[in-house]
Design a protein around this motif. Structure first.
Motif, PDB file in Angstrom:
ATOM      1  N   ASN A 108       0.860  -1.179   0.000  1.00  0.00           N
ATOM      2  CA  ASN A 108       0.000   0.000   0.000  1.00  0.00           C
ATOM      3  C   ASN A 108       0.897   1.230   0.000  1.00  0.00           C
ATOM      4  O   ASN A 108       1.445   1.606   1.035  1.00  0.00           O
ATOM      5  CB  ASN A 108      -0.896  -0.023   1.245  1.00  0.00           C
ATOM      6  CG  ASN A 108      -1.794   1.199   1.347  1.00  0.00           C
ATOM      7  OD1 ASN A 108      -1.620   2.184   0.643  1.00  0.00           O
ATOM      8  ND2 ASN A 108      -2.770   1.129   2.234  1.00  0.00           N
TER       9      ASN A 108
ATOM     10  N   HIS B 263     -10.413  11.997   3.210  1.00  0.00           N
ATOM     11  CA  HIS B 263      -9.087  12.519   3.512  1.00  0.00           C
ATOM     12  C   HIS B 263      -8.730  13.563   2.458  1.00  0.00           C
ATOM     13  O   HIS B 263      -8.758  13.284   1.264  1.00  0.00           O
ATOM     14  CB  HIS B 263      -8.024  11.411   3.485  1.00  0.00           C
ATOM     15  CG  HIS B 263      -8.030  10.553   4.707  1.00  0.00           C
ATOM     16  ND1 HIS B 263      -7.376   9.337   4.766  1.00  0.00           N
ATOM     17  CD2 HIS B 263      -8.600  10.722   5.921  1.00  0.00           C
ATOM     18  CE1 HIS B 263      -7.556   8.800   5.962  1.00  0.00           C
ATOM     19  NE2 HIS B 263      -8.295   9.624   6.674  1.00  0.00           N
TER      20      HIS B 263
ATOM     21  N   GLN C  10      -0.211   4.299   2.483  1.00  0.00           N
ATOM     22  CA  GLN C  10       0.001   4.220   3.921  1.00  0.00           C
ATOM     23  C   GLN C  10       1.271   3.448   4.289  1.00  0.00           C
ATOM     24  O   GLN C  10       1.504   3.152   5.467  1.00  0.00           O
ATOM     25  CB  GLN C  10      -1.228   3.607   4.590  1.00  0.00           C
ATOM     26  CG  GLN C  10      -2.455   4.506   4.419  1.00  0.00           C
ATOM     27  CD  GLN C  10      -3.730   3.928   4.986  1.00  0.00           C
ATOM     28  OE1 GLN C  10      -3.740   2.850   5.570  1.00  0.00           O
ATOM     29  NE2 GLN C  10      -4.828   4.639   4.798  1.00  0.00           N
TER      30      GLN C  10
ATOM     31  N   VAL D   2      -2.957   8.132  10.699  1.00  0.00           N
ATOM     32  CA  VAL D   2      -3.177   7.716   9.308  1.00  0.00           C
ATOM     33  C   VAL D   2      -2.985   8.882   8.347  1.00  0.00           C
ATOM     34  O   VAL D   2      -2.248   8.747   7.349  1.00  0.00           O
ATOM     35  CB  VAL D   2      -4.565   7.060   9.146  1.00  0.00           C
ATOM     36  CG1 VAL D   2      -4.857   6.780   7.671  1.00  0.00           C
ATOM     37  CG2 VAL D   2      -4.639   5.755   9.950  1.00  0.00           C
TER      38      VAL D   2
ATOM     39  N   GLN E 126       0.714   9.502   7.925  1.00  0.00           N
ATOM     40  CA  GLN E 126       1.411   8.591   7.036  1.00  0.00           C
ATOM     41  C   GLN E 126       1.058   8.879   5.574  1.00  0.00           C
ATOM     42  O   GLN E 126       1.917   8.829   4.688  1.00  0.00           O
ATOM     43  CB  GLN E 126       1.076   7.135   7.368  1.00  0.00           C
ATOM     44  CG  GLN E 126       1.859   6.128   6.536  1.00  0.00           C
ATOM     45  CD  GLN E 126       3.364   6.338   6.606  1.00  0.00           C
ATOM     46  OE1 GLN E 126       3.958   6.256   7.667  1.00  0.00           O
ATOM     47  NE2 GLN E 126       3.994   6.624   5.471  1.00  0.00           N
ATOM     48  N   GLU E 127      -0.213   9.182   5.317  1.00  0.00           N
ATOM     49  CA  GLU E 127      -0.613   9.535   3.952  1.00  0.00           C
ATOM     50  C   GLU E 127       0.082  10.808   3.491  1.00  0.00           C
ATOM     51  O   GLU E 127       0.424  10.947   2.310  1.00  0.00           O
ATOM     52  CB  GLU E 127      -2.129   9.682   3.864  1.00  0.00           C
ATOM     53  CG  GLU E 127      -2.884   8.360   3.986  1.00  0.00           C
ATOM     54  CD  GLU E 127      -4.346   8.492   3.613  1.00  0.00           C
ATOM     55  OE1 GLU E 127      -4.791   9.625   3.306  1.00  0.00           O
ATOM     56  OE2 GLU E 127      -5.057   7.461   3.605  1.00  0.00           O
TER      57      GLU E 127
ATOM     58  N   SER F 262       3.693   9.805   2.542  1.00  0.00           N
ATOM     59  CA  SER F 262       3.740   9.008   1.313  1.00  0.00           C
ATOM     60  C   SER F 262       3.429   9.850   0.081  1.00  0.00           C
ATOM     61  O   SER F 262       4.106   9.740  -0.958  1.00  0.00           O
ATOM     62  CB  SER F 262       2.742   7.845   1.407  1.00  0.00           C
ATOM     63  OG  SER F 262       3.095   6.953   2.449  1.00  0.00           O
TER      64      SER F 262
END
Length: 384
Positions: free
Chosen positions: A35, A301, A38, A198, A201-202, A205
């Motif tokens: 993924n 998000h 994430q 979360v 982390q997004e 990335s």
């Protein structure tokens, strides 16, 4: 040289000599998938769907929910736990959560005396948004204009709270299976002074991908999925819905705009109309899968507007690496009463799923876009 030696000329066992490498089939052979959003892996073990199920079976849903219950604190005109009385609302209704997880005036815990015992201040606000005055409807049974009103309210509250807090999280827990304690159609909005795990982390990335490849991660991902087609569930003029390559939950989906959009308030009127339409289609397919009011947790998000960034210290930074998206995480696996449990290996090692994302997308794609209850319940507000 003697054949009894241990050199390379030694005869191999018959089974090794005749064995041929198996052809990899995702639906038969376990594998792990990455993924990139994430930065984690998921174990795919689709062959496990063949095992008999002797575990927990969920109770059947109640056949009907009262349209209006004066004791239900989310209904129009009802008295809530704090003594306030709801107005007789006819559309969406937004109010402060009576039992908030975040409060705007919580004091700071102060400096830590050891790096293993860190604590930091956390302030914020929590709100509840009712979608509709009736308790016996859900989003897929609402009309497109009614869903569009929900989208507009989402954008408005994001704009309002995003001016004060670094992160605004809109989320809906639908169904008792996902921890929803009230059947009335509603969601929650939590705004926080910190960037949660979360989204953090997004953020990392998406920023790293943009830096390396020169375009937003989810823009390129959507382009690739449109080319490959095998995980697409729905497409429209402005949106696509797919089962992500790295999906964890059995029928997890990802909803993406076709153009580059950072935040909900940036959506045009046409994109909002189309979002209402494709949401209704997706959630109808979910309900049709096992002919039940399909439970899920969902959330959007997108980059917050606060100081132009999701995090205060990065005020003024370029946040074009963000792409607005919505996650849908439904737990049902085999039927309306058998769900996927995230326990054991999932809690102690990494996520694992029991059917491939491609299998899940194929099942969802094939389902009708007309709700199974139409014709059974003529008193709902559902319209095409």
């Amino acid at each position: 040289m003697s054949r009894s030696g241990t050199g390379s000329e030694q005869r191999q066992p018959e089974s090794e000599v005749d064995a041929t490498p198996a052809t990899f089939r995702p639906s038969e052979h376990q594998h792990i998938r990455y993924n990139p959003l994430q930065d984690e892996w998921v174990l795919v073990s689709a062959h496990r769907m063949k095992r008999p199920w002797q575990g927990q079976v969920e109770p059947q849903l109640l056949p009907t929910v009262p349209r209006h219950d004066p004791l239900n604190p989310l209904c129009p005109g009802a008295r809530r736990a704090n003594g306030e009385v709801n107005p007789h609302y006819s559309g969406t209704y937004l109010f402060d959560n009576d039992f908030p997880a975040l409060q705007p005036d919580a004091p700071s815990p102060g400096p830590s005396d050891h790096p293993l015992f860190r604590a930091e201040a956390a302030q914020g606000v929590c709100k509840v948004m009712c979608f509709h005055p009736w308790s016996d409807v859900t989003l897929p049974l609402m009309s497109i204009p009614e869903i569009r009103a929900v989208v507009d309210e989402w954008a408005s509250v994001t704009e309002e709270l995003g001016a004060q807090y670094p992160w605004v999280q809109i989320f809906e827990n639908k169904g008792a299976m996902m921890g929803c304690s009230n059947p009335h159609p509603h969601c929650q909005v939590w705004a926080s002074s910190f960037l949660p795990n979360v989204p953090q982390q997004e953020e990392r990335s998406q920023r790293a991908y943009q830096s390396q490849h020169g375009e937003p991660l989810l823009m390129e991902y959507a382009r690739q999925e449109l080319l490959r087609k095998e995980r697409l569930v729905l497409t429209s003029e402005h949106w696509i819905v797919l089962v992500p390559f790295w999906a964890v939950w059995p029928f997890q989906t990802l909803m993406l705009p076709r153009r580059h959009v950072r935040r909900l308030p940036e959506l045009t009127p046409a994109e909002r109309d189309d979002l209402a339409s494709i949401m209704k289609k997706l959630l109808t397919k979910y309900d049709n899968l096992f002919e039940t009011s399909f439970p899920y947790s969902m959330g959007s998000h997108g980059a917050s507007q606060w100081a132009g960034a999701p995090t205060g210290p990065e005020a003024g930074a370029n946040w074009d690496h963000w792409q607005l998206h919505a996650h849908y995480y439904p737990p049902l696996l085999r039927s309306a009463t058998v769900r996927k449990f995230m326990v054991g290996y999932e809690m102690l090692a990494q996520a694992q799923r029991d059917l491939t994302p491609e299998q899940a997308a194929e099942k969802l794609r094939a389902l009708p876009e007309v709700h199974y209850r139409l014709g059974q319940d003529r008193e709902t507000t559902a319209i095409a």
